[in-house]
Design an enzyme around this catalytic site. Structure first.
Site, PDB file in Angstrom:
ATOM      1  N   THR A  15     -35.484  12.530  22.161  1.00  0.00           N
ATOM      2  CA  THR A  15     -36.098  13.851  21.965  1.00  0.00           C
ATOM      3  C   THR A  15     -35.577  14.827  23.002  1.00  0.00           C
ATOM      4  OG1 THR A  15     -38.166  15.107  21.856  1.00  0.00           O
ATOM      5  CG2 THR A  15     -38.154  13.204  23.335  1.00  0.00           C
ATOM      6  N   TYR A  65     -37.365  20.872   1.502  1.00  0.00           N
ATOM      7  CA  TYR A  65     -38.033  19.618   1.871  1.00  0.00           C
ATOM      8  C   TYR A  65     -37.765  18.526   0.834  1.00  0.00           C
ATOM      9  CZ  TYR A  65     -40.138  21.676   5.945  1.00  0.00           C
ATOM     10  OH  TYR A  65     -40.288  22.258   7.176  1.00  0.00           O
ATOM     11  N   CYS A  80     -51.787  22.105  -6.293  1.00  0.00           N
ATOM     12  CA  CYS A  80     -52.759  21.092  -5.864  1.00  0.00           C
ATOM     13  C   CYS A  80     -53.526  20.594  -7.086  1.00  0.00           C
ATOM     14  CB  CYS A  80     -53.717  21.724  -4.854  1.00  0.00           C
ATOM     15  SG  CYS A  80     -55.129  20.673  -4.451  1.00  0.00           S
ATOM     16  N   HIS A 120     -46.218  15.060  13.710  1.00  0.00           N
ATOM     17  CA  HIS A 120     -45.795  16.228  12.943  1.00  0.00           C
ATOM     18  C   HIS A 120     -45.868  15.995  11.435  1.00  0.00           C
ATOM     19  CE1 HIS A 120     -43.351  17.866  16.640  1.00  0.00           C
ATOM     20  NE2 HIS A 120     -44.643  18.037  16.755  1.00  0.00           N
ATOM     21  N   PRO A 152     -28.453  10.561  24.764  1.00  0.00           N
ATOM     22  CA  PRO A 152     -27.073  10.818  25.197  1.00  0.00           C
ATOM     23  C   PRO A 152     -26.889  12.102  26.001  1.00  0.00           C
ATOM     24  CG  PRO A 152     -27.311  11.343  22.868  1.00  0.00           C
ATOM     25  CD  PRO A 152     -28.629  10.794  23.318  1.00  0.00           C
ATOM     26  N   VAL A 175     -40.758  13.092  10.995  1.00  0.00           N
ATOM     27  CA  VAL A 175     -41.490  13.147   9.733  1.00  0.00           C
ATOM     28  C   VAL A 175     -40.825  12.257   8.681  1.00  0.00           C
ATOM     29  CG1 VAL A 175     -42.364  15.482  10.184  1.00  0.00           C
ATOM     30  CG2 VAL A 175     -40.201  15.205   8.946  1.00  0.00           C
ATOM     31  N   ASP A 176     -39.835  11.449   9.109  1.00  0.00           N
ATOM     32  CA  ASP A 176     -39.020  10.700   8.140  1.00  0.00           C
ATOM     33  C   ASP A 176     -39.613   9.348   7.731  1.00  0.00           C
ATOM     34  OD1 ASP A 176     -38.350   8.912  10.297  1.00  0.00           O
ATOM     35  OD2 ASP A 176     -36.636  10.174  10.828  1.00  0.00           O
ATOM     36  N   ARG A 219     -34.514  17.086   1.715  1.00  0.00           N
ATOM     37  CA  ARG A 219     -34.633  16.211   2.901  1.00  0.00           C
ATOM     38  C   ARG A 219     -35.318  14.892   2.539  1.00  0.00           C
ATOM     39  NH1 ARG A 219     -37.394  19.250   7.639  1.00  0.00           N
ATOM     40  NH2 ARG A 219     -37.135  17.238   8.648  1.00  0.00           N
TER      41      ARG A 219
HETATM   42  P1  OAD Z   1     -34.151  17.636  18.846  1.00  0.00           P
HETATM   43  O1  OAD Z   1     -33.097  17.873  17.827  1.00  0.00           O
HETATM   44  O2  OAD Z   1     -34.706  18.815  19.547  1.00  0.00           O
HETATM   45  O3  OAD Z   1     -33.596  16.634  19.959  1.00  0.00           O
HETATM   46  C1  OAD Z   1     -32.964  15.442  19.591  1.00  0.00           C
HETATM   47  C2  OAD Z   1     -32.589  14.706  20.853  1.00  0.00           C
HETATM   48  O4  OAD Z   1     -32.041  13.458  20.477  1.00  0.00           O
HETATM   49  C3  OAD Z   1     -31.544  15.412  21.724  1.00  0.00           C
HETATM   50  O5  OAD Z   1     -31.923  15.311  23.083  1.00  0.00           O
HETATM   51  C4  OAD Z   1     -30.268  14.596  21.461  1.00  0.00           C
HETATM   52  O6  OAD Z   1     -29.391  14.573  22.582  1.00  0.00           O
HETATM   53  C5  OAD Z   1     -30.853  13.242  21.216  1.00  0.00           C
HETATM   54  N1  OAD Z   1     -30.021  12.336  20.422  1.00  0.00           N
HETATM   55  C6  OAD Z   1     -29.036  12.636  19.529  1.00  0.00           C
HETATM   56  N2  OAD Z   1     -28.522  11.505  19.004  1.00  0.00           N
HETATM   57  C7  OAD Z   1     -29.189  10.467  19.566  1.00  0.00           C
HETATM   58  C8  OAD Z   1     -29.131   9.047  19.432  1.00  0.00           C
HETATM   59  N3  OAD Z   1     -28.278   8.458  18.593  1.00  0.00           N
HETATM   60  N4  OAD Z   1     -29.957   8.287  20.198  1.00  0.00           N
HETATM   61  C9  OAD Z   1     -30.837   8.889  21.048  1.00  0.00           C
HETATM   62  N5  OAD Z   1     -30.944  10.207  21.201  1.00  0.00           N
HETATM   63  C10 OAD Z   1     -30.134  10.996  20.476  1.00  0.00           C
HETATM   64  O7  OAD Z   1     -35.304  16.784  18.127  1.00  0.00           O
HETATM   65  P2  OAD Z   1     -36.803  16.568  18.604  1.00  0.00           P
HETATM   66  O8  OAD Z   1     -36.899  16.479  20.066  1.00  0.00           O
HETATM   67  O9  OAD Z   1     -37.351  15.472  17.790  1.00  0.00           O
HETATM   68  O10 OAD Z   1     -40.614  19.730  14.672  1.00  0.00           O
HETATM   69  O11 OAD Z   1     -37.447  17.924  18.141  1.00  0.00           O
HETATM   70  C11 OAD Z   1     -38.839  18.106  18.266  1.00  0.00           C
HETATM   71  C12 OAD Z   1     -39.369  18.847  17.074  1.00  0.00           C
HETATM   72  O12 OAD Z   1     -38.618  20.058  16.865  1.00  0.00           O
HETATM   73  C13 OAD Z   1     -39.234  18.111  15.755  1.00  0.00           C
HETATM   74  O13 OAD Z   1     -40.285  17.203  15.532  1.00  0.00           O
HETATM   75  C14 OAD Z   1     -39.277  19.227  14.760  1.00  0.00           C
HETATM   76  C15 OAD Z   1     -38.377  20.214  15.449  1.00  0.00           C
HETATM   77  O14 OAD Z   1     -38.585  21.540  15.102  1.00  0.00           O
HETATM   78  C16 OAD Z   1     -41.237  19.746  13.480  1.00  0.00           C
HETATM   79  O15 OAD Z   1     -40.697  19.385  12.459  1.00  0.00           O
HETATM   80  C17 OAD Z   1     -42.629  20.247  13.543  1.00  0.00           C
END
Ligand code: OAD
Length: 255
Positions: free
Chosen positions: A203, A78, A162, A130, A229, A114-115, A81
């Site tokens: 997402t 982390y 802590c 998150h 995409p 989380v960024d 990151r």
């Molecule tokens: P994912 O990595 O699961 O999905 C990312 C999505 O963004 C995919 O559908 C890609 O096609 C799309 N993508 C990639 N590049 C892009 C761009 N330039 N513009 C738009 N879309 C693009 O990420 P999340 O859906 O955020 O959890 O994942 C959900 C959670 O899973 C995260 O919050 C994290 C992870 O485990 C925690 O950290 C608790």
């Protein structure tokens, strides 16, 4: 539903439909995932090859059991990151959301990220479902939370402890199997129930309960516009799908 990318006219149709939906809406929820930060240089989780979970084991790095098994390893991951995020900047998609909120004050940003880039772009009070990697909190839940870098610098141990109760500190993010922060979830639900449009950006829609929020908005009467995409399960729920990257189309959609 209209969609597509390979056929420019159809792409233009979906883009125009998304623009109309945004222009007509009053209470918008912008629901984002890792894809909205991809054009800032921050890797997503599930994209093949480049996604974090394609290269790292989430059980080891994003679960309480993983942290308890190897606290230094997880803390350092982390920390790396955090450093990477510090070197990145918000991209045109984040800035477009700032402009949208200025024009439509009834716009709520609900993010799984989380960024912290939404806030750095000036998005107003984003709901962080998150957590946020710049913060740390007490593993034993004594109530302490603070800035991870400052704690690390003052404590010197890995992980640091802590400062209130002496237990280990952990990243202030939600790990697999954990509850989402209650107040953030409540705000997200309230915004979705009141929304007339849910703009889903970047997402995969695979992680619940967050991925259920667009469905909640839809059940409450909102239209759904999906931007990304690649296909996702949320496409089937959408009125409009714009098959493109967020930074390239969001500025035009909210213009
Ligand atoms: P994912 O990595 O699961 O999905 C990312 C999505 O963004 C995919 O559908 C890609 O096609 C799309 N993508 C990639 N590049 C892009 C761009 N330039 N513009 C738009 N879309 C693009 O990420 P999340 O859906 O955020 O959890 O994942 C959900 C959670 O899973 C995260 O919050 C994290 C992870 O485990 C925690 O950290 C608790």
């Amino acid at each position: 539903m209209s969609s597509l990318s390979t056929n420019p006219p159809e792409h233009d149709v979906s883009l125009a439909a998304a623009r109309r939906a945004v222009a007509a809406a009053i209470r918008i929820v912008v629901f984002t995932g890792a894809g909205v930060s991809a054009e800032s240089g921050i890797p997503t989780f599930r994209d093949a090859l480049t996604g974090l979970w394609a290269r790292h084991d989430p059980e080891r790095l994003a679960s309480a059991d993983g942290f308890l098994a190897e606290p230094p390893l997880v803390w350092r991951w982390y920390a790396a990151r955090r450093a990477a995020v510090r070197d990145c900047a918000p991209n045109p998609a984040h800035h477009a959301i700032t402009r949208l909120q200025a024009r439509q004050p009834g716009t709520t940003v609900v993010t799984q990220n989380v960024d912290g880039l939404h806030a750095r772009a000036g998005n107003v009070d984003p709901v962080e479902l998150h957590g946020n990697i710049v913060r740390a909190r007490c593993l034993d839940e004594c109530g302490w939370s603070g800035m991870a870098d400052a704690l690390e610098a003052s404590d010197g141990r890995v992980p640091p402890h802590c400062p209130r109760c002496g237990a280990l500190a952990r990243p202030d993010v939600v790990w697999f199997g954990e509850m989402l922060p209650v107040a953030a979830w409540q705000r997200a639900e309230d915004a979705c129930c009141a929304a007339d449009l849910c703009l889903v950006v970047g997402t995969s829609g695979l992680v619940h309960p967050a991925a259920g929020l667009p469905l909640l908005a839809k059940a409450a009467g909102a239209s759904i516009v999906v931007i990304g995409p690649a296909p996702t399960p949320l496409d089937a729920e959408a009125d409009v799908v714009v098959r493109a990257t967020a930074g390239t189309v969001l500025p035009a959609i909210v213009a």
